[in-house]
Design a protein around this motif. Structure first.
Motif: not given
Length: 486
Positions: A48-49, A51-53, A55-56, A302, A419, A426
């Motif tokens: 999750g971490q 994927k969040s990075k 996505s940003a 990023s 992502a 996912s």
């Protein structure tokens, strides 16, 4: 005799023994499930971490992968005084670079109509008293087609008419107000102002029923041939001068007067010392260097965030005291950083600059990006970056936006591959969540097993307890018999 609790009959600590046996059966199995669940939860959290990075990062490169995002034009305006903003401006990406001297000599205005002096003595005067019934007045702008109608009733006062006009649902921008002059010669004056600006856009007020009393409040009769009231202020265009050329606009917004540039007049330019000519403001249309610099720095931050996070979750502990990352040695995530490094280190043939190094962005030994201040003979990263922004803006854009080789274009595709909702990360998250569900099922099966195991063990030791109890009873009876014999 019935044994209610283990050990009661035999006197043995059978209940404690059973609890120890049950614990011995449960504990190792439960510990294995706990350890497995902790690993899965750590994996889900780490994924999750990451994927969040990513996505940003995807959002950051999205701001760099199109010409429209990079080649923005930024108007820079210098007014005669910092305290007064004569006009503001916007420019599209296709606006040509250039410098313009602009002064504003007139703001756009709407028309203004006033009733004649002494036409009314006070706001409570009736506007229609002829006894011929109700009628209407129509307010319109001929050139725009805007129009609305107000009902005028018998004995309606000047103040009531004002409210009927201002509150009309179709009112397109006409405001009515009463100014009481406080003198017999002036009386109370009803003043109409129109928001519709531009030469030729004067307000017209039609006396629809040709009622004589309403000639005091209208500009023309129903045939629109009479001249009753005339505007004391006619609608006018905004006027400006651009590099000595006079220009006009129906509104205060000058759209495409300079191609692909819109500027909006806010105030009239102050006069020069000669009291005749106007002081000019200078507007320069150039590349939005500050905006691009911000986007590139966001891109670097990023990118580095992803690299740091991947290293953190895929690390191996350097000693027995240091734990491994949640995804130690994970080939999927190491593949992400490897592919990204390959792209940022590649060249773009369509740009004369070649690649990121030429604009000062370098890969460090730990795999991150930076614009360094150190000079190794080719100029520092900071100096190359500043030089590229100043002299090679279009080539910077090509480095990021080229359809096949562009850095941002290719990185966006990778970020989307990993992502997106159906991406590789996912899929890994789904697999981990399925694993978590399997652990929950295994816990349920363990509980069922332990219920059966406890029943079996208790039944076994209940038989032992009962057997020992009977032997104790038999022994006691035998000893009692022998005692009486002797």
């Amino acid at each position: 005799m019935t044994i209610q609790s283990l050990g009661v009959g035999s006197g043995l600590a059978l209940d404690d023994l059973v609890r120890q046996l049950i614990s011995a059966e449960r504990t190792p199995k439960e510990q294995r499930l706990d350890a497995r669940e902790e690993r899965v939860q750590d994996e889900i959290s780490a994924l999750g971490q990451i994927k969040s990075k990513i996505s940003a990062f995807k959002d950051a490169v999205d701001d760099l992968r199109t010409d429209a995002s990079i080649n923005g034009r930024e108007p820079t305006i210098t007014h005669p005084s910092e305290d007064i903003e004569i006009f503001s401006a916007e420019a599209t990406n296709t606006a040509l670079r250039g410098s313009y001297d602009i002064s504003v000599s007139q703001l756009a205005s709407g028309s203004r109509i006033e009733t004649a002096d002494a036409a009314f003595t006070s706001p409570t005067d009736a506007v229609l008293t002829d006894g011929a019934g109700d009628t209407t007045m129509t307010f319109k702008i001929d050139s725009t087609g805007d129009s609305f109608t107000v009902n005028v009733t018998q004995n309606m006062t000047l103040a009531e008419l004002r409210e009927a006009i201002n509150n009309n649902a179709d009112n397109f921008g006409v405001n009515a107000n009463i100014i009481d002059t406080g003198t017999a010669t002036g009386g109370a004056k009803l003043v109409f102002t129109s928001d519709t600006t531009g030469t030729g856009n004067d307000l017209v007020i039609v006396n629809d029923g040709d009622r004589a009393e309403l000639d005091r409040l209208t500009t023309t009769d129903s045939a629109e041939t009479a001249t009753n009231l005339t505007p004391v202020l006619t609608a006018a265009n905004a006027k400006a001068t651009i590099d000595g050329i006079q220009v006009e606009s129906e509104t205060n917004t000058f759209d495409n007067t300079i191609q692909n540039v819109t500027f909006t007049a806010n105030k009239v330019s102050p006069l020069n010392s000669d009291g005749v000519t106007r002081q000019s403001s200078t507007m320069e249309i150039g590349y939005d260097k500050e905006g691009l610099e911000t986007k590139i720095n966001d891109f670097i931050d990023s990118y580095n965030g992803i690299i740091d996070e991947i290293k953190n979750v895929t690390r191996y502990g350097e000693s027995e005291l240091e734990e491994d990352g949640a995804l130690a040695g994970d080939s999927l995530l190491r593949g992400v950083s490897s592919r990204m490094a390959t792209i940022v280190g590649s060249s773009v043939q369509s740009s004369e600059l070649g690649g990121l190094f030429a604009i000062g962005i370098e890969l460090t030994t730990d795999g991150k990006l930076e614009i360094s201040s150190t000079d190794f003979g080719l100029g520092s990263g900071e100096s190359r970056f500043d030089d590229a922004l100043e002299n090679s803006f279009d080539d910077i854009a090509k480095i990021f936006t080229d359809e096949t080789q562009g850095i941002a274009t290719r990185l966006y595709d990778i970020a989307d591959e990993y992502a997106s909702s159906g991406g590789l990360i996912s899929s890994r998250e789904k697999a981990a969540q399925d694993n978590q569900s399997q652990i929950e099922d295994a816990r349920a099966r363990l509980e069922q097993h332990m219920l059966g195991y406890e029943t079996m063990v208790r039944a076994k030791y209940l038989n032992l307890d009962q057997t020992v109890s009977r032997l104790n009873q038999t022994g006691s009876a035998l000893l009692a018999s022998l005692g009486s014999y002797y």
